[in-house]
Design a protein around this motif. Structure first.
Motif, PDB file in Angstrom:
ATOM      1  N   ALA A 105      89.880  30.240   9.918  1.00  0.00           N
ATOM      2  CA  ALA A 105      89.564  31.672   9.866  1.00  0.00           C
ATOM      3  C   ALA A 105      89.509  32.138   8.409  1.00  0.00           C
ATOM      4  CB  ALA A 105      90.610  32.466  10.651  1.00  0.00           C
ATOM      5  N   ARG A 106      90.440  31.633   7.580  1.00  0.00           N
ATOM      6  CA  ARG A 106      90.461  32.050   6.172  1.00  0.00           C
ATOM      7  C   ARG A 106      89.201  31.564   5.447  1.00  0.00           C
ATOM      8  NH1 ARG A 106      91.078  30.043   1.671  1.00  0.00           N
ATOM      9  NH2 ARG A 106      91.657  27.952   2.372  1.00  0.00           N
ATOM     10  N   ILE A 107      88.830  30.296   5.706  1.00  0.00           N
ATOM     11  CA  ILE A 107      87.639  29.754   5.016  1.00  0.00           C
ATOM     12  C   ILE A 107      86.392  30.526   5.451  1.00  0.00           C
ATOM     13  CG2 ILE A 107      86.160  27.711   4.766  1.00  0.00           C
ATOM     14  CD1 ILE A 107      88.741  26.021   5.195  1.00  0.00           C
ATOM     15  N   LEU A 108      86.264  30.736   6.769  1.00  0.00           N
ATOM     16  CA  LEU A 108      85.067  31.447   7.257  1.00  0.00           C
ATOM     17  C   LEU A 108      85.038  32.883   6.737  1.00  0.00           C
ATOM     18  CD1 LEU A 108      84.757  30.227  10.955  1.00  0.00           C
ATOM     19  CD2 LEU A 108      83.224  29.703   9.056  1.00  0.00           C
ATOM     20  N   GLY A 109      86.222  33.520   6.692  1.00  0.00           N
ATOM     21  CA  GLY A 109      86.295  34.896   6.188  1.00  0.00           C
ATOM     22  C   GLY A 109      85.825  34.964   4.739  1.00  0.00           C
ATOM     23  N   ASP A 110      86.314  34.020   3.915  1.00  0.00           N
ATOM     24  CA  ASP A 110      85.917  34.017   2.488  1.00  0.00           C
ATOM     25  C   ASP A 110      84.413  33.763   2.351  1.00  0.00           C
ATOM     26  OD1 ASP A 110      88.518  34.412   1.883  1.00  0.00           O
ATOM     27  OD2 ASP A 110      88.925  32.388   1.142  1.00  0.00           O
ATOM     28  N   LEU A 111      83.906  32.791   3.132  1.00  0.00           N
ATOM     29  CA  LEU A 111      82.469  32.478   3.048  1.00  0.00           C
ATOM     30  C   LEU A 111      81.637  33.689   3.477  1.00  0.00           C
ATOM     31  CD1 LEU A 111      82.349  28.866   4.564  1.00  0.00           C
ATOM     32  CD2 LEU A 111      81.686  29.504   2.236  1.00  0.00           C
ATOM     33  N   ALA A 112      82.075  34.323   4.577  1.00  0.00           N
ATOM     34  CA  ALA A 112      81.287  35.449   5.109  1.00  0.00           C
ATOM     35  C   ALA A 112      81.311  36.632   4.148  1.00  0.00           C
ATOM     36  CB  ALA A 112      81.829  35.855   6.483  1.00  0.00           C
ATOM     37  N   THR A 113      82.453  36.864   3.513  1.00  0.00           N
ATOM     38  CA  THR A 113      82.529  37.983   2.561  1.00  0.00           C
ATOM     39  C   THR A 113      81.601  37.725   1.375  1.00  0.00           C
ATOM     40  OG1 THR A 113      84.792  38.355   3.244  1.00  0.00           O
ATOM     41  CG2 THR A 113      84.144  39.358   1.171  1.00  0.00           C
ATOM     42  N   ALA A 114      81.622  36.486   0.869  1.00  0.00           N
ATOM     43  CA  ALA A 114      80.729  36.146  -0.252  1.00  0.00           C
ATOM     44  C   ALA A 114      79.277  36.249   0.192  1.00  0.00           C
ATOM     45  CB  ALA A 114      81.041  34.738  -0.750  1.00  0.00           C
ATOM     46  N   SER A 115      79.002  35.822   1.418  1.00  0.00           N
ATOM     47  CA  SER A 115      77.625  35.827   1.907  1.00  0.00           C
ATOM     48  C   SER A 115      77.124  37.256   2.120  1.00  0.00           C
ATOM     49  CB  SER A 115      77.542  35.031   3.217  1.00  0.00           C
ATOM     50  OG  SER A 115      76.248  34.518   3.404  1.00  0.00           O
TER      51      SER A 115
END
Ligand SMILES: Cc1cc2nc3c(=O)[nH]c(=O)nc-3n(C[C@H](O)[C@H](O)[C@H](O)COP(=O)(O)OP(=O)(O)OC[C@H]3O[C@@H](n4cnc5c(N)ncnc54)[C@H](O)[C@@H]3O)c2cc1C
Length: 421
Positions: free
Chosen positions: A114-124
């Motif tokens: 969840a943390r990795i996806l959250g960081d990726l999605a925020t950057a995206s």
């Protein structure tokens, strides 16, 4: 006996397989770095069935593993219902995938995903906004998202999720749905609602077509109607055999969505299966200027995307069904929940249902990285519910790989196919 001649489709720095959101984003980034790029697409052009069926959300607050172990076990009660939002058809290919899911879904690992996806999605999400500033007309709109609950217990869990999102920097607030003018009274939830004001949306077909056209303006060449069939390594690159043609490339990037494992073959274990979902649109009685926020009907698992002239409803995850005909009773399940919440639409003029197979890995993280040591074959697939959201950041990650760094990037380590070895 005649010999089937294969057309020489040319020689390129990079050949990308698949013109969906991920392929378009990779083409845009690769061409932007000065590479000569060809994009092979099995169908007629930019876009994919899966993207066409998408709700179009660009929503970091929803970026998590698409199914958690607790939900999967709780959802077993849904499996017997033909109109439920989750269906699993056990097949020899799906069973090992499900087993990997169960093994990898302990709470610690799920939180990490969840943390990795959250960081990726925020950057995206930032890159989505930047694309519009670069003049790529993806239709991006800062819509906000309203997560509505009819059950008190679920609402309290939603508030805890919102608080955690707040700590990660995403704004969220409990709201009185009566204050949202675009929300019909029937959709106002008895238990509560949470507004994520910074979330956004793109019409999904427009996103892929606009990004593909921008990649072409940067010099990328689209080869429609060319299904890639197999790859052959050569001394200086890869020969990609496609429908009646061969492309020579220094590097191949596989962005073939749920079909990715067919092309990867025995090179590596890339466990992606199709998770089919459905979407349909219902016209409004009259167009509006302000379509209002996205809405998630939480308990029914229905994503609602308001456009100016219609509303799109999307939902359902069918694992193991990608090839069969759409399941009418499951579409009826979405339709019933949607109609109850939005009774005043022109339901008799509802547009035909679209379906698409989301490319799902068992741990919910996409696979992005090199398949072989010298980096001649790269894979970027498995984005499940988040392909549109994560397309720009995936393009940027692949762009970095094409530049050839040795990449100690911890995110890329987490996304490597090696986690399944
Ligand atoms: C109902 C539904 C709702 C969704 N809602 C959202 C949402 O709100 N937000 C979000 O971020 N995501 C959403 N998604 C998920 C999103 O649509 C997918 O994650 C995304 O489409 C995956 O992109 P992709 O490019 O990896 O694969 P795809 O979109 O599947 O594209 C792959 C392309 O590769 C082509 N191809 C395959 N094999 C070959 C081959 N051998 N040779 C040449 N071409 C090939 C296919 O024809 C296709 O065009 C939703 C999906 C569904 C079904």
């Amino acid at each position: 006996m005649g010999v089937l001649r294969q057309e020489d489709l040319g020689s390129f720095d990079v050949a990308i397989v698949g013109a969906g959101p991920i392929g378009a984003a990779c083409a845009y980034e690769a061409a932007g770095r000065g590479a000569g790029v060809a994009v092979l697409e099995a169908t007629a052009g930019w876009g994919s069935e899966c993207a066409d069926a998408s709700a179009g959300w660009v929503c970091p607050s929803f970026a998590g593993p698409f199914v958690r172990r607790s939900e999967l076990l709780a959802a077993t009660r849904w499996l017997a219902r033909p109109d439920s939002p989750l269906a699993i058809r056990a097949s020899p290919r799906l069973l090992p995938w499900l087993w990997t899911l169960l093994r990898r879904s302990d709470p610690r690992r799920v939180e990490e995903v969840a943390r990795i996806l959250g960081d990726l999605a925020t950057a995206s999400a930032r890159l989505h906004r930047a694309l519009t500033q670069e003049g790529v007309d993806t239709g991006w709109r800062a819509s906000g998202l309203l997560d509505v609950y009819s059950n008190r217990h679920d609402y309290e869990a939603g508030c805890a999720h919102a608080a955690a999102q707040g700590e990660a920097g995403l704004r969220a607030e409990s709201v009185d749905p009566g204050q949202i003018p675009s929300l019909p009274a029937a959709a106002a939830p008895p238990a509560g609602a949470i507004l994520y004001p910074d979330e956004a949306v793109c019409p999904p077909s427009q996103f892929v077509e606009a990004l593909g056209a921008a990649a072409e303006r940067r010099g990328a060449v689209l080869l429609p109607g060319r299904r890639a069939i197999y790859m052959e390594r050569t001394s200086n690159g890869v020969r990609l055999h496609a429908a009646q043609g061969v492309v020579r490339a220094e590097t191949v990037v596989i962005c073939a969505g749920a079909a990715t494992p067919l092309l990867v073959g025995r090179r590596a274990r890339v466990p992606i299966v199709g998770g089919r979902g459905y979407a349909f649109e219902v016209p409004r009685p009259r167009p509006v200027d302000e379509p209002g926020p996205l809405v998630y009907l939480h308990e029914q698992r229905i994503a609602v995307t308001p456009w100016t002239d219609a509303i799109r409803f999307a939902g359902t995850l069918e694992l193991g069904y990608a090839d069969g005909p759409p399941k009418g009773r499951r579409v009826a399940g979405i339709s019933r929940g949607a109609r109850r919440a939005f009774p005043d639409l022109e339901w008799q003029r509802a547009k035909p249902v679209r379906s698409g197979a989301r490319p799902c890995t068992p741990d919910g993280l996409p696979v992005v990285g090199r398949l072989d040591r010298d980096g001649k074959v790269i894979v970027a697939a498995g984005h499940a519910m988040l392909g549109l959201t994560l397309a720009p950041i995936t393009g940027a990650l692949v762009g970095g790989l094409l530049e050839g760094g040795s990449s100690p990037d911890p995110t890329l380590r987490a996304l490597s196919h090696r986690r399944f070895e």
